[in-house]
Motif scaffolding. Sequence first.
Motif, PDB file in Angstrom:
ATOM      1  N   LEU A   1     -11.602 -14.196 -12.611  1.00 49.10           N
ATOM      2  CA  LEU A   1     -10.532 -14.419 -12.910  1.00 49.10           C
ATOM      3  C   LEU A   1     -10.152 -13.485 -11.573  1.00 49.10           C
ATOM      4  O   LEU A   1     -10.116 -12.271 -11.800  1.00 49.10           O
ATOM      5  N   CYS A   2      -9.052 -14.102 -10.599  1.00 51.21           N
ATOM      6  CA  CYS A   2      -8.284 -13.136  -9.616  1.00 51.21           C
ATOM      7  C   CYS A   2      -7.045 -13.284  -9.390  1.00 51.21           C
ATOM      8  O   CYS A   2      -6.913 -14.061 -10.407  1.00 51.21           O
ATOM      9  N   THR A   3      -5.988 -12.062  -9.371  1.00 53.69           N
ATOM     10  CA  THR A   3      -4.512 -12.388  -9.046  1.00 53.69           C
ATOM     11  C   THR A   3      -4.459 -11.672  -7.602  1.00 53.69           C
ATOM     12  O   THR A   3      -4.629 -11.033  -7.531  1.00 53.69           O
ATOM     13  N   ILE A   4      -2.979 -12.134  -7.082  1.00 51.06           N
ATOM     14  CA  ILE A   4      -2.091 -11.533  -6.411  1.00 51.06           C
ATOM     15  C   ILE A   4      -1.497 -11.094  -6.791  1.00 51.06           C
ATOM     16  O   ILE A   4      -0.218 -11.762  -7.636  1.00 51.06           O
ATOM     17  N   ASN A   5      -0.631  -9.711  -6.445  1.00 52.21           N
ATOM     18  CA  ASN A   5       0.404  -9.144  -6.997  1.00 52.21           C
ATOM     19  C   ASN A   5       0.665  -9.100  -8.723  1.00 52.21           C
ATOM     20  O   ASN A   5       2.154  -9.649  -8.967  1.00 52.21           O
ATOM     21  N   ASN A   6      -0.307  -9.202  -9.608  1.00 53.86           N
ATOM     22  CA  ASN A   6      -0.512  -9.286 -10.555  1.00 53.86           C
ATOM     23  C   ASN A   6       0.345 -10.726 -11.698  1.00 53.86           C
ATOM     24  O   ASN A   6       1.003 -11.153 -12.117  1.00 53.86           O
ATOM     25  N   GLY A   7       0.584 -11.711  -9.891  1.00 55.95           N
ATOM     26  CA  GLY A   7       1.360 -12.932 -10.361  1.00 55.95           C
ATOM     27  C   GLY A   7       1.929 -13.371  -9.770  1.00 55.95           C
ATOM     28  O   GLY A   7       2.936 -14.234 -10.379  1.00 55.95           O
ATOM     29  N   ASN A   8       2.804 -11.819  -9.628  1.00 56.25           N
ATOM     30  CA  ASN A   8       4.325 -12.259  -8.732  1.00 56.25           C
ATOM     31  C   ASN A   8       4.379 -12.271  -7.848  1.00 56.25           C
ATOM     32  O   ASN A   8       3.649 -12.420  -6.537  1.00 56.25           O
TER      33      ASN A   8
ATOM     34  N   VAL B   1       8.745  -9.701  17.819  1.00 50.06           N
ATOM     35  CA  VAL B   1       7.754  -8.242  17.446  1.00 50.06           C
ATOM     36  C   VAL B   1       8.761  -7.764  16.591  1.00 50.06           C
ATOM     37  O   VAL B   1       8.958  -6.954  16.056  1.00 50.06           O
ATOM     38  N   ASN B   2      10.040  -7.794  16.787  1.00 44.02           N
ATOM     39  CA  ASN B   2      11.203  -7.184  16.519  1.00 44.02           C
ATOM     40  C   ASN B   2      11.424  -7.891  14.681  1.00 44.02           C
ATOM     41  O   ASN B   2      11.254  -9.220  14.376  1.00 44.02           O
ATOM     42  N   TYR B   3      12.046  -7.086  13.838  1.00 43.41           N
ATOM     43  CA  TYR B   3      11.701  -6.985  12.487  1.00 43.41           C
ATOM     44  C   TYR B   3      10.066  -7.277  11.708  1.00 43.41           C
ATOM     45  O   TYR B   3      10.649  -8.275  10.733  1.00 43.41           O
ATOM     46  N   ARG B   4       9.069  -6.900  12.555  1.00 42.08           N
ATOM     47  CA  ARG B   4       8.218  -7.395  12.041  1.00 42.08           C
ATOM     48  C   ARG B   4       8.372  -6.156  10.307  1.00 42.08           C
ATOM     49  O   ARG B   4       8.264  -5.164  10.632  1.00 42.08           O
ATOM     50  N   LEU B   5       7.390  -7.110   9.454  1.00 42.34           N
ATOM     51  CA  LEU B   5       7.707  -6.137   8.363  1.00 42.34           C
ATOM     52  C   LEU B   5       6.083  -6.568   7.292  1.00 42.34           C
ATOM     53  O   LEU B   5       5.693  -8.260   7.730  1.00 42.34           O
ATOM     54  N   PRO B   6       5.098  -5.445   6.502  1.00 41.81           N
ATOM     55  CA  PRO B   6       4.188  -5.505   6.464  1.00 41.81           C
ATOM     56  C   PRO B   6       4.628  -6.561   4.801  1.00 41.81           C
ATOM     57  O   PRO B   6       5.534  -6.812   4.420  1.00 41.81           O
ATOM     58  N   MET B   7       2.814  -7.079   4.737  1.00 40.94           N
ATOM     59  CA  MET B   7       3.310  -8.043   3.291  1.00 40.94           C
ATOM     60  C   MET B   7       2.581  -7.237   2.290  1.00 40.94           C
ATOM     61  O   MET B   7       1.055  -7.362   2.453  1.00 40.94           O
ATOM     62  N   ASN B   8       3.219  -6.307   1.617  1.00 38.18           N
ATOM     63  CA  ASN B   8       2.231  -6.064   0.542  1.00 38.18           C
ATOM     64  C   ASN B   8       1.933  -6.224  -0.266  1.00 38.18           C
ATOM     65  O   ASN B   8       2.640  -7.058  -1.024  1.00 38.18           O
ATOM     66  N   TYR B   9       1.094  -6.303  -0.441  1.00 38.83           N
ATOM     67  CA  TYR B   9       0.087  -7.583  -1.898  1.00 38.83           C
ATOM     68  C   TYR B   9      -0.898  -6.505  -2.026  1.00 38.83           C
ATOM     69  O   TYR B   9      -1.900  -5.505  -1.431  1.00 38.83           O
TER      70      TYR B   9
ATOM     71  N   MET C   1     -15.125 -14.465  -0.351  1.00 41.48           N
ATOM     72  CA  MET C   1     -13.882 -14.996  -1.351  1.00 41.48           C
ATOM     73  C   MET C   1     -12.945 -15.075  -0.236  1.00 41.48           C
ATOM     74  O   MET C   1     -13.674 -14.743   1.478  1.00 41.48           O
ATOM     75  N   ILE C   2     -12.606 -15.699  -0.091  1.00 37.65           N
ATOM     76  CA  ILE C   2     -11.590 -16.406   1.770  1.00 37.65           C
ATOM     77  C   ILE C   2     -10.077 -16.406   0.954  1.00 37.65           C
ATOM     78  O   ILE C   2      -9.407 -16.157  -0.215  1.00 37.65           O
ATOM     79  N   LEU C   3      -9.137 -16.171   2.019  1.00 34.00           N
ATOM     80  CA  LEU C   3      -8.037 -16.430   1.681  1.00 34.00           C
ATOM     81  C   LEU C   3      -7.295 -17.016   2.860  1.00 34.00           C
ATOM     82  O   LEU C   3      -7.393 -17.596   4.055  1.00 34.00           O
TER      83      LEU C   3
ATOM     84  N   ALA D   1     -12.079  -5.673  -2.051  1.00 36.58           N
ATOM     85  CA  ALA D   1     -11.981  -4.759  -2.598  1.00 36.58           C
ATOM     86  C   ALA D   1     -11.301  -4.068  -0.943  1.00 36.58           C
ATOM     87  O   ALA D   1     -10.348  -2.874  -1.866  1.00 36.58           O
ATOM     88  N   SER D   2     -10.787  -4.268  -0.051  1.00 40.15           N
ATOM     89  CA  SER D   2     -10.275  -3.853   1.289  1.00 40.15           C
ATOM     90  C   SER D   2      -9.221  -5.652   1.381  1.00 40.15           C
ATOM     91  O   SER D   2      -9.931  -5.898   3.023  1.00 40.15           O
ATOM     92  N   PRO D   3      -8.636  -6.256   1.374  1.00 39.31           N
ATOM     93  CA  PRO D   3      -7.749  -6.625   1.879  1.00 39.31           C
ATOM     94  C   PRO D   3      -7.384  -6.981   3.157  1.00 39.31           C
ATOM     95  O   PRO D   3      -6.839  -5.270   3.573  1.00 39.31           O
ATOM     96  N   PRO D   4      -7.263  -8.162   4.008  1.00 35.79           N
ATOM     97  CA  PRO D   4      -6.945  -7.454   5.133  1.00 35.79           C
ATOM     98  C   PRO D   4      -5.153  -7.271   4.973  1.00 35.79           C
ATOM     99  O   PRO D   4      -4.557  -7.665   4.424  1.00 35.79           O
ATOM    100  N   ALA D   5      -4.806  -6.545   6.202  1.00 40.76           N
ATOM    101  CA  ALA D   5      -3.163  -6.511   6.695  1.00 40.76           C
ATOM    102  C   ALA D   5      -2.961  -7.613   6.964  1.00 40.76           C
ATOM    103  O   ALA D   5      -3.007  -7.639   8.294  1.00 40.76           O
ATOM    104  N   LEU D   6      -1.844  -8.465   6.228  1.00 42.66           N
ATOM    105  CA  LEU D   6      -0.488  -8.718   6.829  1.00 42.66           C
ATOM    106  C   LEU D   6       0.705  -8.150   7.160  1.00 42.66           C
ATOM    107  O   LEU D   6       1.505  -7.577   5.740  1.00 42.66           O
TER     108      LEU D   6
END
Length: 159
Positions: free
Chosen positions: A36-43, A60-68, A81-83, A126-131
Motif C-alpha cells: 500500500l502506498c500513499t502520496i502526501n499521506n493522502g492529502n 519560466v516566471n512563477y515556477r514552483l516546486p511540487m513538494n510531495y 512503480m510508475i508515476l 525511494a527517490s521520486p523525481p523532482a516535479l
Amino acid sequence: MKNWKQLSLLALCTVGIHATASANLSFIGTLVEPPLCTINNGNTLTIDFKEVGVNKVDGVNYRLPMNYTITCAGSTLPWEMILSVKGTATSFESSAVQTSVTDLGVQLLQNGQPFKLNTPIVINPASPPALEAVPVKRPGTTLKSGGFNAAATLLAEYQ
C-alpha cells in the motif's frame, strides 16, 4: 524395387505414428498484492501561484516546486512503480493542465523537462523525481486579469 520403396515409406510412417512421449506438468505459486502506498499521506497537494502578472506568463516566471512524498509499506518483491499525472491537457501544450482560463495552462516539469500528462514514467519510490509547475499561455495571446484554477491527479502505481 518399387515394392521395397513402398515398404520403406510404410515403415517410416508407422514409426512416426507410434513414437510419442508425455510428461505430467504441475504449476504452483503464490499471488501477492503490491504494498500500500500513499502520496502526501493522502492529502491534497496544492500549488498556489498567488498573484501572476498577465504579461509575465512565459513558462519560466512563477515556477514552483511540487513538494510531495510517496510512502509505501514494506515489501520483499522488486515491484516496479510508475508515476503519472492524470488530467486534461491544453490544446497548445501536452504537458500543461488546462485551467479555468481558456488560453492558460499549468505546465508540469519532471527534473526540468516537460512531463507529458497521462503518460507514465518508471520511478524509484525511494527517490521520486523532482516535479515543478509553471503557468504557460497559448503563444500569441493576451491574458485578462482574473482568478484561475486547475486540477489533476498525481498517481503512483505498481506494475
